[in-house]
Design an enzyme around this catalytic site. Structure first.
Site, short mmCIF file in Angstrom:
data_model
loop_
_atom_site.label_atom_id
_atom_site.label_comp_id
_atom_site.label_asym_id
_atom_site.label_seq_id
_atom_site.Cartn_x
_atom_site.Cartn_y
_atom_site.Cartn_z
N HIS A 1 0.83 -1.20 0.00
CA HIS A 1 0.00 0.00 0.00
C HIS A 1 0.87 1.26 0.00
O HIS A 1 0.43 2.34 -0.37
CB HIS A 1 -0.90 -0.01 1.24
N ASP B 1 -8.50 -8.56 -18.13
CA ASP B 1 -8.47 -9.75 -18.99
C ASP B 1 -7.01 -10.03 -19.36
O ASP B 1 -6.39 -9.28 -20.09
CB ASP B 1 -9.32 -9.47 -20.23
#
Length: 443
Positions: A160, A380
């Site tokens: 993070h 994808d």
């Protein structure tokens, strides 16, 4: 449901091109420096489109494609292939990311029928002790898991300190476009200290509000399009009278969750004290001049909504206060991150927040992140779009994460609460009028 998982292989993946000498040291921005040093995760589940005979070969091809594309992606996002030198400096030494292959003994449809968050460790790269040891401080880890039907889970874990949700999206878009062989993938704007210089007096501190519970649990609630429309209609008149506009999907869903969570707290403790909701805002488009969507790092800051008394917890009141606080943030706070006075303003705002909590120790605090409108379902890697995606929070209680459903018209809420409060929350009649608890992904 019982799952058995087996790790097939572990390896380090290095950038395809070495980082040039003049880029070997990367300094974080002040906002990166203030972000907790934890790893966020996201797991994508993809169906099989192959016959049983070719499952092993297909998995091997998918894994190879991911490994090759990660290597190329790391050359663009070069700090991710480095290691932390100190609280604000990354040594971009090309030590690389860590990649894990594993398999489980069930079909994907079995898992997605009623996703069990207690079983998510079988897919995350950071929950395996040996992987954590061998990865040697890697900032980016990936695990691909094969199901017996040929479906796969691709799970990534990312520090993070270097990335918020927009940064993760830029990484995913670049990585997936490389998988498709595109010559010009999304390239990140690595701003770091050029945006806001780090503070050398700060150690690895955190600006987050940690609400630790003795034992907390995570649950998933899904709000369908028609139920969200009902919620909006319920508050629309009062909202329009005050704000001259309509409430958003996120505002009404979040207000209902907050209201019900506080009601359960009252049921458990017998009283309702003041409560606050912190909601993270993407600063990129809200500063003047704005930053590009591809700005890589942490460009988020929370605004606070307060409800001091029980009358403030009426649904329409909460939604109105949310919009007022959000507007005020956009008009005043968002630009404090620009210009010479920015470092002082940020540290001042942090100090002010600290004092607020010291003076309001009895306050119940909730934290929310919304990923709605982020096109995460477009991820994808070359074998179609995911059936489902999820991020697991193992750190902090009283958190709400909102994301679009796969169809894009509903909202999925991932909520962590104290175990006792969650048991009440799951039975809250007002909530269950609008939300379904953990419905099947296969439906």
């Amino acid at each position: 449901m019982e799952i058995k998982s087996e790790i097939v292989s572990r390896q380090t993946i290095k950038p395809s091109n070495p980082t040039p000498p003049h880029l070997k040291t990367f300094k974080l921005s002040l906002l990166d420096q203030l972000t907790p040093g934890v790893h966020g995760n996201m797991t994508f589940f993809y169906p099989s489109n192959n016959t049983i005979d070719s499952i092993a070969e297909d998995f091997s091809d998918k894994s190879k494609l991911l490994q090759e594309s990660i290597s190329k992606t790391l050359s663009l996002f070069y700090p991710l292939g480095g290691r932390f030198k100190d609280a604000a400096t990354i040594d971009c030494n090309d030590e690389g990311t860590f990649f894990v292959e594993s398999k489980v003994n069930i079909q994907l449809s079995e898992f997605l029928n009623r996703p069990d968050f207690n079983l998510m460790d079988h897919f995350l790269p950071t929950t395996d002790h040996k992987t954590t040891e061998l990865s040697n401080g890697a900032m980016f880890l990936v695990r691909i898991t094969s199901f017996t039907c040929g479906g796969v889970a691709v799970s990534l874990s990312l520090t993070h300190k270097l990335a918020d949700m927009s940064a993760l999206l830029a990484l995913l878009q670049s990585w997936s476009s490389i998988c498709h062989g595109l010559s010009y993938p999304v390239t990140p704007d690595l701003m770091g200290e050029k945006f806001l210089a780090p503070n050398d007096q700060l150690s690895a501190m955190s600006s987050s509000v940690n609400i630790d519970a003795e034992k907390f649990v995570m649950r998933r609630f899904v709000f369908g399009e028609s139920k969200i429309a009902e919620l909006k209609a319920k508050v629309d008149q009062e909202f329009r009278e005050v704000m001259q506009s309509h409430p958003s999907r996120v505002e009404v869903v979040l207000a209902l969750i907050w209201k019900c969570a506080v009601a359960n707290k009252k049921q458990k403790t017998g009283s309702v004290g003041p409560t606050a909701l912190f909601q993270a805002v993407n600063l990129r488009t809200r500063m003047s001049p704005p930053l590009p969507d591809t700005a890589f790092g942490n460009f988020i800051w929370p605004f606070m909504v307060l409800a001091k008394e029980e009358k403030d917890l009426e649904l329409h009141e909460l939604v109105i206060q949310m919009r007022k606080s959000f507007n005020e943030f956009n008009n005043t706070t968002a630009n404090m991150f620009r210009g010479e006075g920015a470092p002082l303003a940020v540290m001042g705002a942090l100090k002010e927040r600290g004092e607020f909590f010291r003076n309001n120790r009895e306050m119940t605090v909730y934290k929310c992140s919304s990923w709605c409108r982020f096109p995460l379902y477009d991820t994808d890697f070359g074998w179609g779009k995911p059936l489902w995606l999820v991020s697991i929070n193992k750190m902090v209680s009283n958190t709400i994460a909102l994301a679009d459903t796969r169809s894009g018209d509903g909202i999925e809420a991932l909520l962590t609460l104290d175990e006792e409060e969650m048991a009440l929350f799951e039975q809250n009649e007002e909530l269950l009028k609008y939300a379904t608890l953990n419905p099947s992904i296969n439906a």
